[in-house]
Write a protein that holds these residues in place. Structure first.
Motif: not given
Length: 389
Positions: A35, A322, A326, A350, A355, A358
């Motif tokens: 990510a 994630l 973030s 992001l 998202a 990922a």
């Protein structure tokens, strides 16, 4: 077909919570890397795209891949200003900015290592063509003087570029009289000064680019055709946003490919860890598997139950990865843009698409790591399982 309830799957993960946590953390690390790489690539693209305006056009020498490789003569600028479809300012003058763009070396804060910084000369129309740029400190440079304003990223990242300090380059001393806030666009990584003074200092006779505003956003094709039809102009026009998006492509693609390759390598370890965890679960619960089969649950139900455990592990790892990724949005970093060879400051971005990608990557690891142990659990015979009790 009778299916095992979700509560049964969750309970088994909770009973092995230490192993579950360690496996999920391994997956989370891989998702974090994956990510973060995508966020870097998107951050570079977003920074450079934000540099352009929808109704601005940039004109360069044909075949020039970047502003520093381009040259537009004074006579050509005069012809460009007469082309149709160019907006005018309050005094009726065409909104056209003649801009030399060069690179200089400055020492970075902390390390002292030199890195390239873009220096842009702008004309009176330059500020009006970039409404996203404003002064956060000080004032704008005065025309005809050796004064400059510095982007906020340059001030933060390089030595001697604070308000009121003096930089020496191109054989002159330049006084920093203002700090620009360009709304996290590429202009945050530039120094601005008077275009004519820049030409003199760097001993140049041609501008690098010409930036203009269209009177109508739909007038680009007409302007480009007029440019191409004039034999005196070996130049090409591009919408400013398209040009800056192209500037981001090489670096963003490199980061995306390199990071994805690293994520795939790391994912092998995470998948092996998930597979070991699930094989251990199958071995420890062989009696339970036999009981379930004796109660009428088919092989497919057992397979789906164990595969479901692996997917839940992946979801947990993906969510943790994630969440950690973030947090990177709070940081700004800089790197060298391959297209311009200059330092570019950007932030991690992001997006919902990242998202989803990922989480899909995490679920793929869950499937690969869980399908073989699940298949093994489903193939166990009832008698064999019950003998192990």
């Amino acid at each position: 077909m009778k299916r095992l309830p979700l509560a049964y799957i969750v309970r088994n993960l909770w009973l092995r919570r230490v192993t579950t946590g360690l496996t999920a953390l391994g997956m989370a690390l891989v998702v974090y890397v994956f990510a973060t790489v995508l966020m870097m690539s998107e951050g570079i693209r977003a920074t450079l795209v934000a540099t352009g305006q929808a109704d601005n056009v940039i004109i360069l020498r044909k075949g020039a891949g970047a502003e520093i490789n381009s040259a537009v003569g004074r006579e050509q600028v005069g012809i460009i200003e007469t082309l149709p479809g160019i907006a005018s300012d309050a005094l009726g003058r065409p909104l056209v900015s003649r801009e030399p763009v060069v690179l200089i070396n400055l020492p970075k804060r902390g390390s002292g290592k030199p890195s390239n910084v873009t220096v842009r000369g702008t004309s009176e129309a330059g500020g009006e063509l970039r409404p996203q740029v404003r002064l956060s400190e000080g004032r704008m440079f005065r025309r005809g003087t050796s004064e400059i304003v510095a982007g906020s990223a340059v001030v933060a990242g390089f030595q001697g570029v604070g308000l009121g300090q003096t930089l020496r380059f191109a054989g002159r001393d330049w006084l920093v009289v203002g700090v620009l806030d360009a709304g996290r666009s590429g202009f945050d990584s530039e120094l601005w000064g008077d275009s004519e003074q820049m030409l003199q200092a760097f001993r140049r006779t041609s501008f690098s680019t010409v930036v203009l505003r269209l009177a109508n956003e739909n007038g680009f094709d007409r302007l480009r055709q007029a440019l191409e039809d004039d034999p005196r102009l070996a130049l090409e026009a591009k919408p400013e946003r398209v040009f800056y998006a192209e500037q981001s492509e090489a670096l963003a693609t490199f980061i995306r490919l390199l990071g994805s390759a690293l994520a795939v390598v790391f994912s092998i370890g995470a998948v092996v860890g998930a597979m070991i965890t699930m094989f251990a679960a199958v071995a420890a619960r062989s009696g339970e598997i036999g009981t379930l089969r004796a109660l009428g649950f088919r092989r497919s139900a057992v397979l789906l139950a164990f595969l479901g455990e692996s997917l839940l592990l992946a979801v947990l790892g993906g969510a943790l990865g994630l969440l950690a990724a973030s947090a990177m949005q709070a940081f700004d970093i800089s790197t060298t843009n391959f297209q311009t060879f200059a330092e570019l400051a950007f932030r991690f971005v992001l997006t919902p698409t990242i998202a989803v990608q990922a989480m899909a990557f995490a679920l793929a690891m869950g499937v690969v790591g869980g399908v073989i142990p699940a298949w093994r659990a489903a193939r166990l015979e009832i008698a064999e399982c019950l003998r192990a009790v």
